[in-house]
Design an enzyme around this catalytic site. Sequence first.
Site, PDB file in Angstrom:
ATOM      1  N   ASP A   1      -6.361   4.036  10.952  1.00 54.80           N
ATOM      2  CA  ASP A   1      -6.098   3.365   9.676  1.00 54.80           C
ATOM      3  C   ASP A   1      -7.353   3.581   8.840  1.00 54.80           C
ATOM      4  O   ASP A   1      -8.439   3.114   9.198  1.00 54.80           O
ATOM      5  CB  ASP A   1      -5.798   1.875   9.901  1.00 54.80           C
ATOM      6  CG  ASP A   1      -4.789   1.351   8.894  1.00 54.80           C
ATOM      7  OD1 ASP A   1      -4.699   1.927   7.777  1.00 54.80           O
ATOM      8  OD2 ASP A   1      -4.101   0.362   9.202  1.00 54.80           O
TER       9      ASP A   1
ATOM     10  N   LYS B   1      -2.507   4.545   7.061  1.00 56.21           N
ATOM     11  CA  LYS B   1      -2.451   5.077   8.433  1.00 56.21           C
ATOM     12  C   LYS B   1      -2.416   6.599   8.432  1.00 56.21           C
ATOM     13  O   LYS B   1      -1.604   7.196   7.742  1.00 56.21           O
ATOM     14  CB  LYS B   1      -1.202   4.540   9.112  1.00 56.21           C
ATOM     15  CG  LYS B   1      -1.215   3.029   9.279  1.00 56.21           C
ATOM     16  CD  LYS B   1       0.036   2.570  10.002  1.00 56.21           C
ATOM     17  CE  LYS B   1       0.025   1.082  10.246  1.00 56.21           C
ATOM     18  NZ  LYS B   1       0.175   0.310   8.999  1.00 56.21           N
TER      19      LYS B   1
ATOM     20  N   ASP C   1     -10.339  -0.443  14.517  1.00 52.60           N
ATOM     21  CA  ASP C   1     -10.859  -0.517  13.147  1.00 52.60           C
ATOM     22  C   ASP C   1     -12.335  -0.931  13.127  1.00 52.60           C
ATOM     23  O   ASP C   1     -12.866  -1.436  14.114  1.00 52.60           O
ATOM     24  CB  ASP C   1     -10.054  -1.537  12.328  1.00 52.60           C
ATOM     25  CG  ASP C   1      -8.651  -1.043  12.020  1.00 52.60           C
ATOM     26  OD1 ASP C   1      -8.466   0.182  11.892  1.00 52.60           O
ATOM     27  OD2 ASP C   1      -7.740  -1.894  11.912  1.00 52.60           O
TER      28      ASP C   1
ATOM     29  N   CYS D   1      -2.216 -17.594  15.690  1.00 53.39           N
ATOM     30  CA  CYS D   1      -1.697 -16.765  16.781  1.00 53.39           C
ATOM     31  C   CYS D   1      -1.621 -17.628  18.039  1.00 53.39           C
ATOM     32  O   CYS D   1      -2.227 -18.702  18.100  1.00 53.39           O
ATOM     33  CB  CYS D   1      -2.627 -15.591  17.053  1.00 53.39           C
ATOM     34  SG  CYS D   1      -2.600 -14.337  15.755  1.00 53.39           S
TER      35      CYS D   1
ATOM     36  N   ARG E   1      -7.838  -8.597  11.462  1.00 54.31           N
ATOM     37  CA  ARG E   1      -7.839  -9.612  10.402  1.00 54.31           C
ATOM     38  C   ARG E   1      -8.631 -10.844  10.789  1.00 54.31           C
ATOM     39  O   ARG E   1      -8.317 -11.951  10.355  1.00 54.31           O
ATOM     40  CB  ARG E   1      -6.411  -9.985  10.013  1.00 54.31           C
ATOM     41  CG  ARG E   1      -5.660  -8.810   9.474  1.00 54.31           C
ATOM     42  CD  ARG E   1      -4.468  -9.132   8.611  1.00 54.31           C
ATOM     43  NE  ARG E   1      -3.793  -7.870   8.386  1.00 54.31           N
ATOM     44  CZ  ARG E   1      -2.808  -7.409   9.145  1.00 54.31           C
ATOM     45  NH1 ARG E   1      -2.318  -8.147  10.140  1.00 54.31           N
ATOM     46  NH2 ARG E   1      -2.278  -6.234   8.913  1.00 54.31           N
TER      47      ARG E   1
ATOM     48  N   ARG F   1       7.465  -0.051   1.322  1.00 59.90           N
ATOM     49  CA  ARG F   1       7.386  -1.144   2.286  1.00 59.90           C
ATOM     50  C   ARG F   1       6.137  -1.987   2.061  1.00 59.90           C
ATOM     51  O   ARG F   1       5.127  -1.489   1.563  1.00 59.90           O
ATOM     52  CB  ARG F   1       7.411  -0.618   3.723  1.00 59.90           C
ATOM     53  CG  ARG F   1       6.350   0.412   4.033  1.00 59.90           C
ATOM     54  CD  ARG F   1       6.880   1.340   5.137  1.00 59.90           C
ATOM     55  NE  ARG F   1       5.856   2.230   5.647  1.00 59.90           N
ATOM     56  CZ  ARG F   1       5.478   3.344   5.030  1.00 59.90           C
ATOM     57  NH1 ARG F   1       6.001   3.679   3.873  1.00 59.90           N
ATOM     58  NH2 ARG F   1       4.558   4.104   5.570  1.00 59.90           N
TER      59      ARG F   1
ATOM     60  N   ARG G   1       0.814  -1.203   0.000  1.00 57.96           N
ATOM     61  CA  ARG G   1       0.000   0.000   0.000  1.00 57.96           C
ATOM     62  C   ARG G   1       0.855   1.264   0.000  1.00 57.96           C
ATOM     63  O   ARG G   1       0.442   2.301  -0.473  1.00 57.96           O
ATOM     64  CB  ARG G   1      -0.910  -0.013   1.227  1.00 57.96           C
ATOM     65  CG  ARG G   1      -1.668   1.274   1.429  1.00 57.96           C
ATOM     66  CD  ARG G   1      -2.522   1.236   2.669  1.00 57.96           C
ATOM     67  NE  ARG G   1      -3.575   0.274   2.552  1.00 57.96           N
ATOM     68  CZ  ARG G   1      -3.962  -0.548   3.529  1.00 57.96           C
ATOM     69  NH1 ARG G   1      -3.346  -0.517   4.683  1.00 57.96           N
ATOM     70  NH2 ARG G   1      -4.943  -1.385   3.349  1.00 57.96           N
ATOM     71  N   TYR G   2       2.050   1.164   0.600  1.00 54.83           N
ATOM     72  CA  TYR G   2       2.943   2.320   0.694  1.00 54.83           C
ATOM     73  C   TYR G   2       4.085   2.119  -0.292  1.00 54.83           C
ATOM     74  O   TYR G   2       4.412   0.996  -0.654  1.00 54.83           O
ATOM     75  CB  TYR G   2       3.480   2.432   2.122  1.00 54.83           C
ATOM     76  CG  TYR G   2       2.396   2.601   3.160  1.00 54.83           C
ATOM     77  CD1 TYR G   2       1.771   3.829   3.348  1.00 54.83           C
ATOM     78  CD2 TYR G   2       1.983   1.524   3.938  1.00 54.83           C
ATOM     79  CE1 TYR G   2       0.773   3.985   4.297  1.00 54.83           C
ATOM     80  CE2 TYR G   2       0.983   1.668   4.889  1.00 54.83           C
ATOM     81  CZ  TYR G   2       0.387   2.903   5.066  1.00 54.83           C
ATOM     82  OH  TYR G   2      -0.605   3.050   6.002  1.00 54.83           O
TER      83      TYR G   2
ATOM     84  N   CYS H   1      -9.592  -8.352  16.673  1.00 54.46           N
ATOM     85  CA  CYS H   1      -8.612  -8.549  15.596  1.00 54.46           C
ATOM     86  C   CYS H   1      -9.047  -7.919  14.269  1.00 54.46           C
ATOM     87  O   CYS H   1     -10.127  -8.195  13.757  1.00 54.46           O
ATOM     88  CB  CYS H   1      -8.377 -10.037  15.383  1.00 54.46           C
ATOM     89  SG  CYS H   1      -7.201 -10.383  14.056  1.00 54.46           S
TER      90      CYS H   1
ATOM     91  N   CYS I   1      -7.136 -12.117  19.815  1.00 53.39           N
ATOM     92  CA  CYS I   1      -7.664 -10.853  20.328  1.00 53.39           C
ATOM     93  C   CYS I   1      -9.074 -10.688  19.768  1.00 53.39           C
ATOM     94  O   CYS I   1      -9.280 -10.811  18.559  1.00 53.39           O
ATOM     95  CB  CYS I   1      -6.814  -9.673  19.869  1.00 53.39           C
ATOM     96  SG  CYS I   1      -5.048  -9.873  20.180  1.00 53.39           S
TER      97      CYS I   1
HETATM   98  C1  PLP Z   1       0.970  -0.647   8.914  1.00 53.43           C
HETATM   99  C2  PLP Z   1       1.356  -1.063   7.591  1.00 53.43           C
HETATM  100  C3  PLP Z   1       2.670  -0.902   7.148  1.00 53.43           C
HETATM  101  C4  PLP Z   1       3.754  -0.278   7.992  1.00 53.43           C
HETATM  102  O1  PLP Z   1       3.462   1.056   8.272  1.00 53.43           O
HETATM  103  P1  PLP Z   1       4.455   1.956   9.119  1.00 53.43           P
HETATM  104  O2  PLP Z   1       3.695   3.228   9.318  1.00 53.43           O
HETATM  105  O3  PLP Z   1       5.693   2.121   8.306  1.00 53.43           O
HETATM  106  O4  PLP Z   1       4.721   1.248  10.408  1.00 53.43           O
HETATM  107  C5  PLP Z   1       2.959  -1.289   5.868  1.00 53.43           C
HETATM  108  N1  PLP Z   1       2.021  -1.807   5.051  1.00 53.43           N
HETATM  109  C6  PLP Z   1       0.743  -1.947   5.451  1.00 53.43           C
HETATM  110  C7  PLP Z   1      -0.256  -2.495   4.494  1.00 53.43           C
HETATM  111  C8  PLP Z   1       0.368  -1.600   6.726  1.00 53.43           C
HETATM  112  O5  PLP Z   1      -0.907  -1.756   7.134  1.00 53.43           O
END
Ligand code: PLP
Length: 441
Positions: free
Chosen positions: A333, A340, A296, A128, A137, A119, A115-116, A135, A132
């Site tokens: 989120d 986020k 969420d 798990c 997910r 990363r 998504r980003y 959760c 929780c």
């Molecule tokens: C939370 C998350 C991350 C990591 O986010 P950071 O803000 O860098 O900790 C990366 N990908 C997804 C899909 C996430 O939900």
Amino acid sequence: MNTSFVSKRAPVYADVPDEKWNDWRWQLSHRLNTVEDIEKVLKLTDSEKKALQTQGLFRVDVTPYFISLIDPEDPDDPTRKQIIPVAEELNAFTAMMEDSLAEDRHSPVPGLVHRYPDRVLMLVTTQCASYCRYCTRSRIVGDPGQTFNRQEFEMQIEYLKNTPQVRDVLLSGGDPLVLAPKVLEELLTRLREIPHIEIIRIGSRVPVFMPMRVTQELCDLLAKFHPLWLNIHVNHSNEITKELAEAADRLTRAGIPLGNQSVLLAGVNDNVHIQRELVHNLVRIRVRPYYLYQCDLVEGAGHFRTPVAKGIEIMEGLRGHTSGYAVPQYIIDAPGGGGKIPVMPNYLLSMSDHKVILRNYEGYVTTYEEPTDYLPSDAAKFKGIKRPEPGQGGLTGLLEGESLFIKPDGFDELHNRGGGQHRLRDENKWKPLGIGSGETD
Ligand SMILES: *Cc1c(COP(=O)(O)O)cnc(C)c1O
């Protein structure tokens, strides 16, 4: 090391030999999930019994270690609420969504969420140590039929190899630390073979649900894959025991920086005093509070949600009042996959040409004078610099091959640098554009 944290064991486990109690395999194979099991530790309410007897509810499982942290006399115990289901889970909420973060839509290959820009989130198991109730997910987690899928894993690795902008891989699930050590080692080895992956992160609640899993052997294994970071998940100080403190100490000594992600939960930690005590105890065990998440929109978790104002109030009560190291970032989120979003109290009251008006944590209002002679460090790239007359807006100029956007009230803003989609129409003319106007050729 500070050893003032306590150990707990429910009376029903008094006769379990220490070697067993401290063996994570024993903890996993003695998890509790039925009315009959759990009633041996605590007296269940009617609501809890009803939920436990309902078919098709999100999976229940609790380690003997974790259930021992519950005060059996207190139906409102904050640990209890996190893992024992209640009848409210059966309520349907119109606002709730199955995949509220639209993770499935952002998955280029199954189990990988990209998504980003730099990363990815890699979902490596659905299992798990305990589950929780809130959760995010719950739509996929807990399913015993889907643990580690070899074919999907190969597709994930292939995608990562072919995607050089990914420099950070976050392993989550489910909980990566419940994977068999051999599987975990192979996973980490394969990721480390990809040169552009700079850091590996693990999100795990195993240290909280089952700190005995954090053996020296596991720490030695993880330390082979540095730089490796680990975020744990503690929601309330009651979860910070002697065992967790020792597990955190072993991880830290193995060179793994530790963070904490907690979720703001009604009836668990929705107050400033609880949060302050939590973050203080986290830094005592050298765990840096990272994120505090707004709950969420997950089906079955509606009763855990708080208003956003509650989160802002908590942040207001932390920042300035305690060490900066102890202050997490409060995050919503975005439903639907927006990612986020940090949310915080407003400390910036106003901005004008030359002044910024701020307030501090005590409400004291102050003025910061802006510089009048600021040149960006990449100013050499400007073909011409024109300083504005006072009150006539900010620095104007033209960046080679890129545009300079100027906010009408005088803030200098460079936008979409490197993206290349924004260009001045006539590069020989000074042409101030509105902020983010998106002018294109
Ligand atoms: C939370 C998350 C991350 C990591 O986010 P950071 O803000 O860098 O900790 C990366 N990908 C997804 C899909 C996430 O939900």
